[in-house]
Design a protein around this motif. Structure first.
Motif, PDB file in Angstrom:
ATOM      1  N   LYS A   1      70.407 110.238 -10.775  1.00  0.00           N
ATOM      2  CA  LYS A   1      71.327 111.336 -10.528  1.00  0.00           C
ATOM      3  C   LYS A   1      71.313 111.732  -9.054  1.00  0.00           C
ATOM      4  N   LEU A   2      70.135 111.699  -8.440  1.00  0.00           N
ATOM      5  CA  LEU A   2      70.006 112.021  -7.019  1.00  0.00           C
ATOM      6  C   LEU A   2      70.745 110.996  -6.166  1.00  0.00           C
ATOM      7  N   LYS A   3      70.682 109.743  -6.569  1.00  0.00           N
ATOM      8  CA  LYS A   3      71.360 108.681  -5.826  1.00  0.00           C
ATOM      9  C   LYS A   3      72.876 108.878  -5.861  1.00  0.00           C
ATOM     10  N   ASN A   4      73.418 109.237  -7.016  1.00  0.00           N
ATOM     11  CA  ASN A   4      74.857 109.472  -7.131  1.00  0.00           C
ATOM     12  C   ASN A   4      75.287 110.692  -6.328  1.00  0.00           C
ATOM     13  N   MET A   5      74.463 111.741  -6.347  1.00  0.00           N
ATOM     14  CA  MET A   5      74.789 112.932  -5.581  1.00  0.00           C
ATOM     15  C   MET A   5      74.756 112.640  -4.079  1.00  0.00           C
ATOM     16  N   LEU A   6      73.761 111.871  -3.656  1.00  0.00           N
ATOM     17  CA  LEU A   6      73.652 111.504  -2.250  1.00  0.00           C
ATOM     18  C   LEU A   6      74.844 110.655  -1.815  1.00  0.00           C
ATOM     19  N   LYS A   7      75.283 109.770  -2.689  1.00  0.00           N
ATOM     20  CA  LYS A   7      76.442 108.935  -2.384  1.00  0.00           C
ATOM     21  C   LYS A   7      77.692 109.791  -2.213  1.00  0.00           C
ATOM     22  N   LYS A   8      77.878 110.794  -3.080  1.00  0.00           N
ATOM     23  CA  LYS A   8      79.035 111.683  -2.970  1.00  0.00           C
ATOM     24  C   LYS A   8      79.013 112.458  -1.665  1.00  0.00           C
ATOM     25  N   VAL A   9      77.840 112.950  -1.287  1.00  0.00           N
ATOM     26  CA  VAL A   9      77.715 113.726  -0.052  1.00  0.00           C
ATOM     27  C   VAL A   9      78.007 112.846   1.154  1.00  0.00           C
ATOM     28  N   MET A  10      77.469 111.648   1.163  1.00  0.00           N
ATOM     29  CA  MET A  10      77.685 110.734   2.293  1.00  0.00           C
ATOM     30  C   MET A  10      79.164 110.345   2.410  1.00  0.00           C
ATOM     31  N   LEU A  11      79.798 110.043   1.287  1.00  0.00           N
ATOM     32  CA  LEU A  11      81.214 109.686   1.325  1.00  0.00           C
ATOM     33  C   LEU A  11      82.082 110.874   1.741  1.00  0.00           C
TER      34      LEU A  11
ATOM     35  N   ASN B   1      84.509 110.878   4.977  1.00  0.00           N
ATOM     36  CA  ASN B   1      85.906 111.279   4.823  1.00  0.00           C
ATOM     37  C   ASN B   1      86.265 112.386   5.812  1.00  0.00           C
ATOM     38  N   ALA B   2      85.395 113.364   5.968  1.00  0.00           N
ATOM     39  CA  ALA B   2      85.653 114.459   6.904  1.00  0.00           C
ATOM     40  C   ALA B   2      85.703 113.955   8.338  1.00  0.00           C
ATOM     41  N   MET B   3      84.814 113.034   8.690  1.00  0.00           N
ATOM     42  CA  MET B   3      84.823 112.486  10.050  1.00  0.00           C
ATOM     43  C   MET B   3      86.087 111.679  10.304  1.00  0.00           C
ATOM     44  N   ALA B   4      86.559 110.945   9.321  1.00  0.00           N
ATOM     45  CA  ALA B   4      87.800 110.183   9.478  1.00  0.00           C
ATOM     46  C   ALA B   4      88.987 111.116   9.665  1.00  0.00           C
ATOM     47  N   MET B   5      89.013 112.225   8.920  1.00  0.00           N
ATOM     48  CA  MET B   5      90.109 113.180   9.058  1.00  0.00           C
ATOM     49  C   MET B   5      90.083 113.835  10.437  1.00  0.00           C
ATOM     50  N   MET B   6      88.892 114.156  10.945  1.00  0.00           N
ATOM     51  CA  MET B   6      88.788 114.732  12.289  1.00  0.00           C
ATOM     52  C   MET B   6      89.286 113.737  13.341  1.00  0.00           C
TER      53      MET B   6
END
Length: 52
Positions: free
Chosen positions: A2-12, A16-21
């Motif tokens: 579950k921690l791995k999936n949460m970490l993946k969501k945060v990283m993605l 995404n935010a950096m690409a939008m900036m």
């Protein structure tokens, strides 16, 4: 697991935010000739401050 999936969501989300900036920064930059961008994408024009 579950921690791995949460970490993946945060990283993605961060990527995404950096690409939008980057899109917003490119839309508002004065000169795209330096990086040789022959045509500015129509989709990115909506992020421009001055909609020329």
């Amino acid at each position: 697991m579950k921690l791995k999936n949460m970490l993946k969501k945060v990283m993605l989300g961060c990527v995404n935010a950096m690409a939008m900036m980057l899109v917003v920064q490119t839309a508002n930059s004065a000169c795209v000739w330096i990086v040789h961008q022959p045509e500015f994408p129509e989709v990115a024009k909506r992020y421009s401050v001055s909609n020329d």
